[in-house]
Enzyme design. Structure first.
Site, PDB file in Angstrom:
ATOM      1  N   TYR A 101       0.850  -1.191   0.000  1.00 37.74           N
ATOM      2  CA  TYR A 101       0.000   0.000   0.000  1.00 37.74           C
ATOM      3  C   TYR A 101       0.882   1.236   0.000  1.00 37.74           C
ATOM      4  O   TYR A 101       1.894   1.298   0.719  1.00 37.74           O
ATOM      5  CB  TYR A 101      -0.907   0.022   1.228  1.00 37.74           C
ATOM      6  CG  TYR A 101      -1.738   1.275   1.343  1.00 37.74           C
ATOM      7  CD1 TYR A 101      -3.005   1.348   0.782  1.00 37.74           C
ATOM      8  CD2 TYR A 101      -1.251   2.408   2.000  1.00 37.74           C
ATOM      9  CE1 TYR A 101      -3.767   2.499   0.869  1.00 37.74           C
ATOM     10  CE2 TYR A 101      -2.004   3.567   2.092  1.00 37.74           C
ATOM     11  CZ  TYR A 101      -3.254   3.610   1.519  1.00 37.74           C
ATOM     12  OH  TYR A 101      -4.009   4.751   1.592  1.00 37.74           O
ATOM     13  N   GLU A 190      -3.526   7.530  -4.024  1.00 41.71           N
ATOM     14  CA  GLU A 190      -3.375   6.208  -3.413  1.00 41.71           C
ATOM     15  C   GLU A 190      -3.140   5.140  -4.466  1.00 41.71           C
ATOM     16  O   GLU A 190      -3.820   5.121  -5.502  1.00 41.71           O
ATOM     17  CB  GLU A 190      -4.639   5.875  -2.613  1.00 41.71           C
ATOM     18  CG  GLU A 190      -4.653   4.508  -1.971  1.00 41.71           C
ATOM     19  CD  GLU A 190      -5.975   4.222  -1.266  1.00 41.71           C
ATOM     20  OE1 GLU A 190      -6.078   4.533  -0.062  1.00 41.71           O
ATOM     21  OE2 GLU A 190      -6.907   3.717  -1.934  1.00 41.71           O
TER      22      GLU A 190
END
Length: 399
Positions: A101, A190
């Site tokens: 992530y 993101e």
């Protein structure tokens, strides 16, 4: 403003982030062509601003162009949580060893852009924070120099990328994500997941970008990417009228000029036991047409049982606001009680204009909030009562 996955992917690719091959399509024939060019397994993904696409059948892994075309036939036009799929992303399907992530976000506490990374990618970062908060690494960028090379490499090492080549590539991707965040005036950039392929290279599989609406005037090319399909009609109308509007869960509509005053108005409504139905800031210098549009937006909400006007006339002239209210009421016939607290520039003229109307006057915010709460509680039969005492008396008579 939300970007679709394909838009975020293309934007990040422009900053040097390695992304999967493919493209966006609106017809099964276009899907077939893109899949044929990839010449291998592809993923067909519905492009709608909503989660749960996979569970709803909006994401399909296919092995051939024919299978991809068939999947697109089923996905295009599909309804996913009230949104119709009009576009699909046809992306190269790859195998990989690990999911990571990575994101950039503004931390209001430190007043810095913070890079967030975790070795546990592929799931919602909120879930990781709940189950394994130690796995989340946060690194604030320098407020003037930005994200520095050594910081990006340190972030790589902290999530377990000990291989020098992978750490350097991760650092390059992190720097690109930071640049994308800053240069597009984003509120979130993101990549989830950022995967390690079988050959050791890193690649972004899924990306998400949220842009700051207030900065879109600097990015007309990005503003053109807006897809309003998932936005409530009231918010679309508010944006067209240059009004800041957010729907809330209460029953007292609020029309206020100034964001700070709007927040204070909602606080005082809650202080007296009410619940605001919206945040609405008509801004400074609001003219009659803007006020009229704002009132129409508020009254389009069937849950609104009362409306509170709290106008402090500095730049905004009170008489101009009053004309807007009158103009709106001539077109929108309603029995919703309305309370008006109008003070400031030309307030005498504004109050004189509203004197013959059905609005309930208030001299202070506290008084206006109390009257709005009472009016919402007792219904439209009491909307001509001008004091709390009268409202209670009227409610007793109408019971």
């Amino acid at each position: 403003m939300k970007l679709h996955e394909y838009q975020a992917r293309d934007l990040l690719a422009g900053f040097g982030v390695p992304v999967t091959g493919g493209g966006v399509a609106t017809t099964p024939a276009e899907v077939f062509r893109i899949a044929k060019e990839i010449n291998g397994p592809v993923v067909v993904k519905a492009q709608v601003h909503v989660g749960g696409r996979g569970k709803a059948g909006g994401v399909k892994l296919t092995q051939t162009a024919v299978e991809a075309e068939d999947a697109a036939t089923r996905i295009l036009g599909m309804d996913i949580k009230g949104l119709t799929v009009e576009k699909v992303l046809v992306a190269e399907a790859i195998t990989y060893q690990k999911e990571i992530y990575l994101s950039a976000i503004l931390d209001r506490g430190t007043k810095r852009v913070v890079m967030i990374a975790s070795a546990e990618g592929g799931v919602e970062i909120e879930e990781v924070a709940r189950t394994n908060p130690e796995a989340i690494i946060k690194l604030p960028a320098h407020p003037q120099l930005g994200l520095l090379d050594y910081q990006a490499r340190e972030l790589a090492f902290q999530i377990g990328l000990t291989d020098g080549k992978q750490a350097r590539q991760f650092a390059q991707i992190a720097m690109a994500v930071y640049r994308a965040f800053v240069e597009t005036d984003a509120s979130l950039v993101e990549i989830n997941p950022l995967v390690i392929r079988d050959d050791g290279r890193l690649q972004a599989l899924d990306s998400k970008i949220l842009l700051d609406d207030s900065a879109l005037f600097r990015h007309p090319n990005l503003a053109e990417m807006r897809d309003s399909a998932d936005e409530p009609e009231a918010e679309q109308r508010a944006r067209a009228a240059d009004i800041t509007f957010i729907k809330l869960d209460g029953d007292i509509g609020c029309m206020v000029n100034g964001a700070g005053l709007a927040m204070a108005t909602m606080d005082v409504i809650k202080l007296y036991g009410g619940e605001p139905a919206n945040f609405l800031d008509i801004g400074g210098g609001a003219n009659k047409d803007k006020v009229k549009a704002a009132l129409q937006i508020i009254l389009s909400d069937p849950t609104v049982k009362a409306v509170l006007f709290n106008i402090f006339g500095g730049i905004t002239r009170v008489d101009e606001v009053a004309r807007g209210i009158i103009a709106a009421l001539e077109e929108v016939h309603t029995d919703v009680p309305m309370i008006a607290r109008l003070v400031g520039t030309n307030e005498e003229a504004g109050r004189a204009l509203l004197a013959e109307s059905s609005l309930i006057p208030a001299t202070t915010l506290a008084e206006g909030a109390q009257k709005a709460v009472e009016a919402a509680a007792h219904g439209p039969d009491n909307w001509r009562c001008v004091t709390i005492k009268q409202a209670v008396s009227c409610a007793a008579r109408c019971a």
